[in-house]
Design an enzyme around this catalytic site. Structure first.
Site, PDB file in Angstrom:
ATOM      1  N   THR A  50      48.267  73.015  45.789  1.00  0.00           N
ATOM      2  CA  THR A  50      47.014  71.970  46.161  1.00  0.00           C
ATOM      3  C   THR A  50      46.125  72.451  44.573  1.00  0.00           C
ATOM      4  O   THR A  50      46.202  72.942  44.150  1.00  0.00           O
ATOM      5  CB  THR A  50      46.411  71.992  47.389  1.00  0.00           C
ATOM      6  OG1 THR A  50      45.507  70.990  47.452  1.00  0.00           O
ATOM      7  CG2 THR A  50      45.436  73.276  47.278  1.00  0.00           C
ATOM      8  N   TYR A 110      55.142  64.822  36.818  1.00  0.00           N
ATOM      9  CA  TYR A 110      55.208  65.788  36.651  1.00  0.00           C
ATOM     10  C   TYR A 110      54.967  66.512  38.458  1.00  0.00           C
ATOM     11  O   TYR A 110      56.059  66.604  38.437  1.00  0.00           O
ATOM     12  CB  TYR A 110      53.435  65.622  36.609  1.00  0.00           C
ATOM     13  CG  TYR A 110      52.918  67.666  37.083  1.00  0.00           C
ATOM     14  CD1 TYR A 110      53.498  68.228  36.211  1.00  0.00           C
ATOM     15  CD2 TYR A 110      52.366  67.920  37.825  1.00  0.00           C
ATOM     16  CE1 TYR A 110      53.118  69.417  36.028  1.00  0.00           C
ATOM     17  CE2 TYR A 110      52.006  69.187  38.571  1.00  0.00           C
ATOM     18  CZ  TYR A 110      52.428  70.075  37.588  1.00  0.00           C
ATOM     19  OH  TYR A 110      51.897  71.133  37.447  1.00  0.00           O
ATOM     20  N   GLY A 161      47.375  81.381  31.106  1.00  0.00           N
ATOM     21  CA  GLY A 161      46.761  79.604  31.367  1.00  0.00           C
ATOM     22  C   GLY A 161      45.584  80.164  32.384  1.00  0.00           C
ATOM     23  O   GLY A 161      45.813  80.944  32.933  1.00  0.00           O
ATOM     24  N   LYS A 199      58.875  68.854  39.012  1.00  0.00           N
ATOM     25  CA  LYS A 199      58.750  70.238  39.343  1.00  0.00           C
ATOM     26  C   LYS A 199      59.438  70.564  41.090  1.00  0.00           C
ATOM     27  O   LYS A 199      60.064  71.583  41.171  1.00  0.00           O
ATOM     28  CB  LYS A 199      56.980  70.663  40.011  1.00  0.00           C
ATOM     29  CG  LYS A 199      56.287  70.818  39.081  1.00  0.00           C
ATOM     30  CD  LYS A 199      56.511  72.488  38.542  1.00  0.00           C
ATOM     31  CE  LYS A 199      56.133  72.451  37.268  1.00  0.00           C
ATOM     32  NZ  LYS A 199      55.450  74.478  37.193  1.00  0.00           N
ATOM     33  N   HIS A 215      41.406  67.710  36.127  1.00  0.00           N
ATOM     34  CA  HIS A 215      41.179  67.605  37.751  1.00  0.00           C
ATOM     35  C   HIS A 215      39.633  67.147  37.460  1.00  0.00           C
ATOM     36  O   HIS A 215      39.179  67.101  37.107  1.00  0.00           O
ATOM     37  CB  HIS A 215      41.604  68.580  37.996  1.00  0.00           C
ATOM     38  CG  HIS A 215      43.727  68.700  37.640  1.00  0.00           C
ATOM     39  ND1 HIS A 215      44.227  67.856  39.265  1.00  0.00           N
ATOM     40  CD2 HIS A 215      44.199  68.940  37.501  1.00  0.00           C
ATOM     41  CE1 HIS A 215      45.659  67.968  38.475  1.00  0.00           C
ATOM     42  NE2 HIS A 215      45.667  68.896  38.223  1.00  0.00           N
ATOM     43  N   GLY A 256      55.338  75.442  41.959  1.00  0.00           N
ATOM     44  CA  GLY A 256      55.113  73.587  42.015  1.00  0.00           C
ATOM     45  C   GLY A 256      53.634  72.884  42.800  1.00  0.00           C
ATOM     46  O   GLY A 256      52.744  74.005  42.575  1.00  0.00           O
ATOM     47  N   LEU A 298      43.948  73.303  42.047  1.00  0.00           N
ATOM     48  CA  LEU A 298      42.760  74.171  41.565  1.00  0.00           C
ATOM     49  C   LEU A 298      41.544  74.559  41.358  1.00  0.00           C
ATOM     50  O   LEU A 298      41.385  73.144  40.323  1.00  0.00           O
ATOM     51  CB  LEU A 298      43.931  75.033  40.338  1.00  0.00           C
ATOM     52  CG  LEU A 298      45.771  76.127  41.192  1.00  0.00           C
ATOM     53  CD1 LEU A 298      46.033  76.361  39.740  1.00  0.00           C
ATOM     54  CD2 LEU A 298      45.813  76.375  43.230  1.00  0.00           C
TER      55      LEU A 298
HETATM   56  P1  GDP Z   1      45.242  63.509  41.588  1.00  0.00           P
HETATM   57  O1  GDP Z   1      45.058  64.587  43.119  1.00  0.00           O
HETATM   58  O2  GDP Z   1      46.172  63.858  40.719  1.00  0.00           O
HETATM   59  O3  GDP Z   1      44.848  62.297  41.895  1.00  0.00           O
HETATM   60  O4  GDP Z   1      44.610  64.237  40.033  1.00  0.00           O
HETATM   61  P2  GDP Z   1      42.496  64.078  40.290  1.00  0.00           P
HETATM   62  O5  GDP Z   1      42.452  65.474  40.334  1.00  0.00           O
HETATM   63  O6  GDP Z   1      42.722  63.904  38.458  1.00  0.00           O
HETATM   64  O7  GDP Z   1      41.949  63.689  40.615  1.00  0.00           O
HETATM   65  C1  GDP Z   1      41.571  63.257  41.859  1.00  0.00           C
HETATM   66  C2  GDP Z   1      40.261  62.371  42.354  1.00  0.00           C
HETATM   67  O8  GDP Z   1      39.006  61.828  41.462  1.00  0.00           O
HETATM   68  C3  GDP Z   1      40.768  60.489  41.579  1.00  0.00           C
HETATM   69  O9  GDP Z   1      40.658  59.891  43.616  1.00  0.00           O
HETATM   70  C4  GDP Z   1      40.257  60.031  40.745  1.00  0.00           C
HETATM   71  O10 GDP Z   1      39.969  59.434  40.674  1.00  0.00           O
HETATM   72  C5  GDP Z   1      38.480  60.650  41.366  1.00  0.00           C
HETATM   73  N1  GDP Z   1      37.885  61.550  40.081  1.00  0.00           N
HETATM   74  C6  GDP Z   1      36.366  61.211  40.018  1.00  0.00           C
HETATM   75  N2  GDP Z   1      36.172  60.747  38.792  1.00  0.00           N
HETATM   76  C7  GDP Z   1      37.238  61.552  38.129  1.00  0.00           C
HETATM   77  C8  GDP Z   1      36.968  62.570  36.997  1.00  0.00           C
HETATM   78  O11 GDP Z   1      36.008  62.391  35.812  1.00  0.00           O
HETATM   79  N3  GDP Z   1      38.335  62.374  36.957  1.00  0.00           N
HETATM   80  C9  GDP Z   1      39.528  62.928  37.157  1.00  0.00           C
HETATM   81  N4  GDP Z   1      40.603  63.714  36.766  1.00  0.00           N
HETATM   82  N5  GDP Z   1      38.925  62.201  38.483  1.00  0.00           N
HETATM   83  C10 GDP Z   1      37.811  62.225  39.207  1.00  0.00           C
END
Ligand code: GDP
Length: 320
Positions: A167, A139, A17, A143, A182, A109, A169
Site C-alpha cells: 500500500t 505503473y 532508494g 508491476k 505521493h 508490487g 508508504l
Molecule cells: P494515488 O494513491 O496513486 O492516488 O497517489 P497520491 O498519493 O499522489 O494521491 C493520493 C490522493 O491525495 C489523491 O486523491 C490526490 O488528489 C490527493 N492529494 C492531495 N494533495 C496532494 C498533493 O499535494 N500531492 C499529491 N501527490 N496528492 C495529493
C-alpha cells in the site's frame, strides 16, 4: 546471532532508494550479507546487466524493490517512462534470477495493480477482477505482470518467488519533490514550508474525499522481511498494509494536529482525485505473518516523518 538471516546472501535492487534503504538496514540488522547494485554499475533495464549483477554477486534471495514510481502527478506526466522502465526491469530481473539460479525472488508490487473501481477493501483473489484505475494503469499493470511472470517461471523453471502488494508508504527518505511525491510527503513539505514562511493558507489537491491506506516505511520493511522468511506461494500475491482507510481530509486534520498549523486549507478540485478508495484487506497477511500487524499508527508515523523532514529538509528537497 544465529537465525534465518544469518549470513544469508541477499541482493536488494533499489537498496539505496526510499523503501530499499530501510529494508537493507533491517536485513543487515538480522545478520544478512546484503549487496545493493547501483545504477551506474548495473542498468537493470537490460538483461545483460541483470545477469552480470547476479553472477558477480551470487545471492540466495533477491528483493526487487527498484522501481520508477511516484504519486498521481508523475502518473500524468510520465506514463511512458513508468511503463517501460518497470516492465523491462521486472521481466529482465526475473529471467536473470532463474538463469543465475537464485533461490527466491521477492517481487515488490503495488496496490495500484488492483482493479480501480471495486467496492470494499482489496483482497488478493480480486487482483484480476477488473481494470486498474486509469490514473495509475501504467505503473500498476506493469508491476502486475511480475505476478504473471512468477507463475509462469514457477511452472516451467521451478523458480521460487513471492509477490508482495504494498500500500502507500510514507516516512524518512521518501521523495519530497512535488512533481513526484505521493500525498503524505507532498503534504508534509507543504505544511513545514507554510509554518516556516508563516503562510496564511496552503493548497491541497482534489476534493479530500478519496480514501487511502498509509503504512510507515519501517513497518513495511519489517513485514517484507517476515514475508520473505515465512511466505512461499508463488501463485498467490500477498497484501502488505495496515487495512485502515483514511480520507485525504482526515489526513489533513491529522497533519494539522501534529504540526499545530492553523492556517487555511484550500482544496484545488482542478487536480485529480485518483481512485475513490484504495485500502488492502490484510487478513491473509496477518495469517501468513503469524499475527503481525503494523505497529505504527498514522499520527505517530507522521510525527516521526515530520520531525525527520524538519531536520533534513535541505537534503530531502534535492532528491528526485
Ligand atoms: P494515488 O494513491 O496513486 O492516488 O497517489 P497520491 O498519493 O499522489 O494521491 C493520493 C490522493 O491525495 C489523491 O486523491 C490526490 O488528489 C490527493 N492529494 C492531495 N494533495 C496532494 C498533493 O499535494 N500531492 C499529491 N501527490 N496528492 C495529493
Amino acid at each position: 546471532m544465529q537465525g534465518f538471516w544469518s549470513d544469508k546472501r541477499v541482493t536488494v535492487t533499489g537498496g539505496a532508494g526510499f523503501l530499499g534503504q530501510h529494508l537493507v538496514k533491517r536485513l543487515e540488522g538480522l545478520g544478512a550479507k546484503v549487496f545493493v547494485p547501483r545504477q551506474r554499475d548495473y542498468n537493470l533495464t537490460t538483461l545483460e546487466a541483470c545477469l552480470r549483477c547476479l553472477l558477480e554477486h551470487p545471492c540466495d534471495m533477491l528483493f526487487h524493490t527498484a522501481a520508477y514510481y511516484g504519486g498521481i502527478g508523475i502518473n500524468v506526466a510520465e506514463p511512458a517512462k513508468l511503463y517501460y522502465s518497470n516492465l523491462v526491469m521486472g521481466a529482465n530481473l526475473m529471467e536473470a534470477a532463474r538463469l543465475a539460479k537464485v533461490n527466491k525472488f521477492v517481487a515488490i508490487g503495488t496496490a495500484c495493480s488492483y482493479p480501480g473501481y471495486l467496492e470494499g477493501n482489496l483482497k488478493e483473489e480480486d487482483l484480476w477482477a477488473g481494470p486498474c484505475h486509469a490514473s495509475v494503469v501504467n505503473y500498476g499493470l506493469t508491476k502486475k505482470m511480475m505476478a504473471v511472470q512468477a507463475q509462469a517461471y514457477k511452472r516451467q523453471y521451478g523458480l521460487d518467488s513471492i509477490h508482495l502488494i504494498l500500500t502507500n508508504l510514507y516516512g524518512p527518505g521518501d521523495s519530497y519533490n512535488p512533481d513526484r511525491s505521493h500525498v503524505v510527503a507532498a503534504l508534509v513539505r507543504k505544511w513545514v514550508e507554510a509554518e516556516l514562511g508563516k503562510a496564511p493558507s496552503l493548497e491541497v489537491w482534489g476534493t479530500g474525499k478519496p480514501i487511502r491506506e498509509f503504512i510507515y516505511v519501517e513497518d513495511c520493511a519489517d513485514a517484507i522481511v517476515l514475508a520473505a522468511e515465512k511466505y512461499d506461494d508463488a501463485t498467490m500475491p500477498l497484501n502488505i498494509g495496515t487495512g485502515i482507510g483514511t480520507s485525504i481530509r482526515e489526513l489533513v486534520e491529522t497533519i494539522n494536529s501534529v504540526t499545530g498549523y492553523a492556517g487555511q486549507v484550500v482544496w484545488n478540485v482542478d487536480k485529480p482525485d485518483g481512485a475513490a478508495k484504495k485500502v488492502l484487506d490484510v487478513t491473509r497477511m496477518t495469517q501468513a505473518l503469524d499475527g503481525w500487524i503494523a505497529p505504527t499508527d498514522l499520527a505517530s508515523g507522521l510525527a516521526k516523518t515530520i520531525a525527520w523532514y524538519r531536520a533534513n529538509k535541505a537534503q530531502a528537497d534535492t532528491k528526485w
